[in-house]
Write an enzyme that holds these catalytic residues in place. Structure first.
Site, PDB file in Angstrom:
ATOM      1  N   ASP A  72       6.731  12.658  38.528  1.00 39.21           N
ATOM      2  CA  ASP A  72       6.159  13.882  38.195  1.00 39.21           C
ATOM      3  C   ASP A  72       7.092  14.657  39.177  1.00 39.21           C
ATOM      4  O   ASP A  72       7.712  14.585  40.166  1.00 39.21           O
ATOM      5  CB  ASP A  72       4.778  13.768  38.469  1.00 39.21           C
ATOM      6  CG  ASP A  72       4.100  15.051  37.937  1.00 39.21           C
ATOM      7  OD1 ASP A  72       4.807  16.062  37.427  1.00 39.21           O
ATOM      8  OD2 ASP A  72       2.890  15.202  37.905  1.00 39.21           O
TER       9      ASP A  72
HETATM   10  C1  BGC Z   1       3.027  18.255  35.884  1.00 38.87           C
HETATM   11  C2  BGC Z   1       3.407  17.613  34.765  1.00 38.87           C
HETATM   12  C3  BGC Z   1       4.608  18.212  34.298  1.00 38.87           C
HETATM   13  C4  BGC Z   1       5.516  18.713  35.454  1.00 38.87           C
HETATM   14  C5  BGC Z   1       6.819  19.572  34.747  1.00 38.87           C
HETATM   15  C6  BGC Z   1       3.852  18.839  36.896  1.00 38.87           C
HETATM   16  O1  BGC Z   1       3.225  19.473  38.063  1.00 38.87           O
HETATM   17  O2  BGC Z   1       1.852  17.260  36.692  1.00 38.87           O
HETATM   18  O3  BGC Z   1       2.340  17.191  34.082  1.00 38.87           O
HETATM   19  O4  BGC Z   1       5.041  17.453  33.139  1.00 38.87           O
HETATM   20  O5  BGC Z   1       4.862  19.445  36.471  1.00 38.87           O
HETATM   21  O6  BGC Z   1       6.211  20.650  34.476  1.00 38.87           O
END
Ligand code: BGC
Length: 813
Positions: free
Chosen positions: A232
């Protein structure tokens, strides 16, 4: 088995290139190389539509993105219980990705909803992992059929927002397997997503990015995952450990920080070339998979077609929660008061990284007018403000409009600051002004239809007083026309809840432990989540899992097991290896409208040696029937449908025992049932008396001793905040002089980057910044801030002058 093209690439790459390719380029791209013929592929959010940022980048959903179709959020889509619909939505999103040259969409969100207060529940499908897994598989298959990859997230046990970047989910293995991993297991086995996103949090002491157990032993070796694991955004903990554990790609780019660490680890022998190759291979494979689509023209489609699909999805998502005296559908010629600011400024999607810039947004008021045309007899009053306090006369005006009309439709729901990525909800209440308005409308209760727009369950203290409640969830950009059709009877609602609406959130046993301490979330309730608990202990709920009414009625009959008519006494069934049990029954539409029914098949084993819910969803089917029409639904159950995970034996076990098959219109509305006697792998096991609270969960007394037995180890001790380390959060250090300065600096820098923010966005940003681990100051600074400098700062915050002077390293606790 490595693909030969990947082996050839690995042979051509230098160590430096390999180390670099394990990390992305910027915010949304992977590394590229002309020499190697590897294009710079783009990955981006999702999942309820494409969020491609061309000129800006943020993972908060604040900065601009290109227009794309905004489909209903997962919480709503799930109420369709329709893999076919989910597949179509996936295909459409895949086509939009193709048009924008996006190679992987970061979704779907498939975490199981542990508690209704989870801030991101709108982005997840269900409290039931089987429903999630099957719907998500259809979505993934749809996207991937377009030559575009998916990235189910957030693996694993990312069930709340509070301190999600550092919290340790303390969860027993059986619960983990049966509730929190199952959707991923189904996805991997059924559709092989191109990638999977590992979450920020820890599970049982290890950051996901470093978890060999989850990323390699279970995901790859046991389930056979062939794709790439990506962190993530900012979830990479110790890059060397994570490479060994099976976390292939770090996103977003950490500049050269981790590349240098990888090279140093290769040089000192703490990482081998073979380990690096193994970690990199899935990244290269993904780039190669994405390449053909980038070289071909995008499939033909129009945004208008996708808008219509979004409308169909919203229609299938609507759940008719109650409809006393058949108040709905409304006669098209009736005079109707439409009340509620949300009728003119609809809430149609959640806040955070999933936020799409829609191609257009329909409003319920406009769509009702358009649908009724010249026969429209509609009046409007806002009734409440979307932010701030109601102005004088607002309620009175609404009441006057309501009194003068034959029927009243009141739009209420959660405004954006109530639910968002980044923080959890403290309660399930609707905004106070809206609740006060509902009270003010008491004189017209008998003709009141309440329409709800929200991403997750809300308290409905007025439910017994108003006849009709329609749940629209966050219906996406075309949700309003779908609502208008349902309200005025041009569409028959068929959605069924994919989560329980409790009477009070505190009725859920997880609530006492949710979200838990900042660094430790004990999943004390074990399996007793959602309907598994409420249904088993007979705890009354507002609306049960699987519930949803229709404008017609359905009859269930002729239950057959393996073709044999169910007669009452237990049927003997055998099931060897791949054999399946077939369950069939007939559904008849008894009313005078065409309608769809979602039939649910639950399995229960009352006398197991392990604590087991009374019923668990194991299959479902949806049929569309004309008035008077009947159809046979056939569902199948494999061995796993009867099994539970034995942590002791490290295996799925089926006990030889009696099992009941329940066929129903919801978990609480069982229409047909039959007991079968099954020959399992083992005789029924004895019950462990130490697990008594889990066998008898009413009241939720999941004490320390019983939880320790469930966990199979001692309870983890609370984690001390000091001495500070790489994973101390900015919130934890902000009371120190240096930490305070850092926090202010971060706020200032981010505010400059993202510009003016709404209340919801400000709250999200503060939560995210406060909960960010210090290591990310370095890794997300694009090389401006070195790990060594951070180490020094941490020594200063700890007043560890010797360490500072000696250059001691700081750990990644
Ligand atoms: C979120 C993800 C997301 C990523 C990119 C993160 O903070 O938890 O779900 O895909 O950011 O935006």
């Amino acid at each position: 088995m490595t693909n030969p093209a990947v082996t050839a690439l690995l042979e051509q790459m230098t160590r430096e290139e390999k180390a670099a390719f394990c990390c992305g380029e910027g915010f949304w791209h992977l590394k590229s190389s002309e020499r190697l013929g590897l294009p710079a592929i783009m990955v981006t959010d999702g999942p309820n539509g494409l969020r491609k940022q061309d000129t800006s980048s943020d993972n908060l959903g604040i900065l601009d993105a290109l227009p794309a179709t905004c489909f209903p959020s997962a919480a709503g889509l799930a109420c369709s219980w329709s893999p076919e619909l989910l597949r179509s939505v996936g295909e459409a999103i895949g086509r939009e990705c193709r048009k924008e040259q996006v190679s992987v969409i970061l979704g779907p969100g498939v975490d199981t909803k542990r508690n209704p207060r989870g801030g991101r529940n709108f982005e997840y499908y269900s409290e039931d992992p089987l429903l999630t897994g099957q719907l998500a598989s259809a979505w993934v298959a749809g996207v991937q059929s377009q030559g575009v990859g998916t990235c189910p997230k957030h693996f694993a046990a990312n069930n709340h927002e509070s301190n999600r970047m550092v919290v340790d989910a303390v969860v027993d293995e059986r619960t983990l397997r049966e509730l929190y991993l199952l959707a991923y297991e189904i996805l991997v086995k059924e559709v092989q997503p191109w990638s999977i996103m590992c979450s920020y949090n820890k599970v049982n002491g290890s950051y996901l990015s470093d978890s060999q157990t989850l990323l390699t032993d279970i995901l790859r070796d046991e389930w056979g995952f062939e794709g790439m694991v990506v962190s993530d955004w900012g979830a990479t903990n110790d890059r060397i450990e994570s490479l060994k554990a099976g976390m292939n790609l770090e996103m977003p780019s950490s500049g050269t920080i981790h590349t240098e660490r990888i090279l140093a680890a290769l040089a000192d022998g703490s990482l081998s070339d073979a380990q690096l190759d193994q970690a990199l291979a899935p990244v290269l494979e993904l780039i190669l998979k994405a390449k053909p689509a980038l070289q071909q023209p995008a499939p033909a489609f129009t945004m208008e077609e996708h808008h219509r699909l979004a409308a169909r999805a919203a229609e299938e998502a609507c759940v008719l929660l109650q409809n006393r005296d058949d108040l709905l559908p409304l006669p098209q010629g009736a005079s109707v008061a439409v009340i509620g600011a949300l009728a003119k400024e609809t809430r149609y999607q959640g806040a955070g990284s999933s936020k799409v810039t829609p191609t257009r947004v329909e409003q319920p008021w406009d769509e009702c007018l358009a649908l009724l045309g010249s026969s429209a007899r509609l009046t409007y009053a806002a009734g409440y403000p979307l932010t701030g306090e109601p102005t004088a006369g607002m309620f009175e005006e609404a009441l006057d409009v309501a009194r003068a009309a034959e029927k009243v439709v009141l739009f209420i729901g959660l405004t954006p600051e109530y639910e968002s990525e980044g923080y959890d909800r403290p309660h399930l209440s609707l905004p106070t002004a809206q609740l006060a308005l509902v009270e003010a409308l008491a004189p017209v209760y008998h003709k009141l239809v309440v329409v709800l727009q929200n991403g997750a369950p809300v308290d409905l203290p007025f439910a017994d007083k108003v006849p009709a409640i329609l749940e629209a969830y966050l219906g996406g950009q075309a949700g309003a026309s779908a609502l208008a059709k349902v309200l005025f009877g041009l569409a028959n609602p068929s959605g069924k809840l994919a989560e329980t609406f409790p009477l009070r959130c505190a009725d859920a046993p997880s609530d006492a432990w949710f979200p838990g301490e900042p660094r430790l979330s004990q999943y004390r309730e074990g399996l007793w989540v959602g309907y598994r608990y409420f249904d088993t202990v007979g705890q009354p709920v507002r609306y049960p899992f699987g519930h949803g009414l229709s404008y017609t009625r359905f009859d269930y009959s002729a239950l057959c097991i393996n073709g044999e008519l169910a007669v009452g006494q237990a049927l003997h069934c055998t099931m060897q290896g791949e054999e399946r049990i077939t369950v069939s029954f007939t559904i008849t539409n008894l009313g005078d409208r065409t309608g769809a029914e979602v039939a649910q098949l639950y399995v229960g084993q009352a006398a197991s040696g392990a604590p087991r819910p009374l019923k668990e969803l194991k299959a479902f089917g949806k049929v569309l029937l004309r008035p008077g029409e009947s159809q046979t639904v056939e569902l199948t159950l494999d061995r796993r449908a009867f099994a539970w995970w034995s942590t002791e034996r490290q295996a799925w076990l089926v006990e030889s025992d009696d099992f009941t098959l329940f066929v129903g219109a919801s978990v609480a509305d069982i229409r047909l049932q039959q007991t079968i006697t099954l020959q399992g792998d083992v005789a029924r096991l004895p019950r462990d008396p130490r697990l008594a609270p889990y066998f008898d969960p009413a009241g939720g007394d999941f004490n320390d001793a019983a939880f320790e037995v469930l966990l199979g180890r001692e309870l983890p001790r609370p984690i001390a905040a000091t001495p500070f380390h790489f994973n101390s959060t900015i919130g934890e250090v902000k009371h120190t002089l240096l930490g305070g300065l850092l926090f202010k600096m971060m706020l200032k820098m981010t505010a400059k980057h993202v510009g003016k923010l709404s209340e919801a966005e400000t709250r999200m940003l503060h939560a995210i910044l406060e909960e960010m681990p210090l290591r990310n100051l370095a890794t997300q600074s694009m090389g401006r801030f070195k790990l060594t400098a951070l180490q020094k700062m941490i020594h200063i915050m700890n007043r560890n002058w010797k360490g500072l002077w000696r250059g001691d390293s700081v750990d990644y606790r």
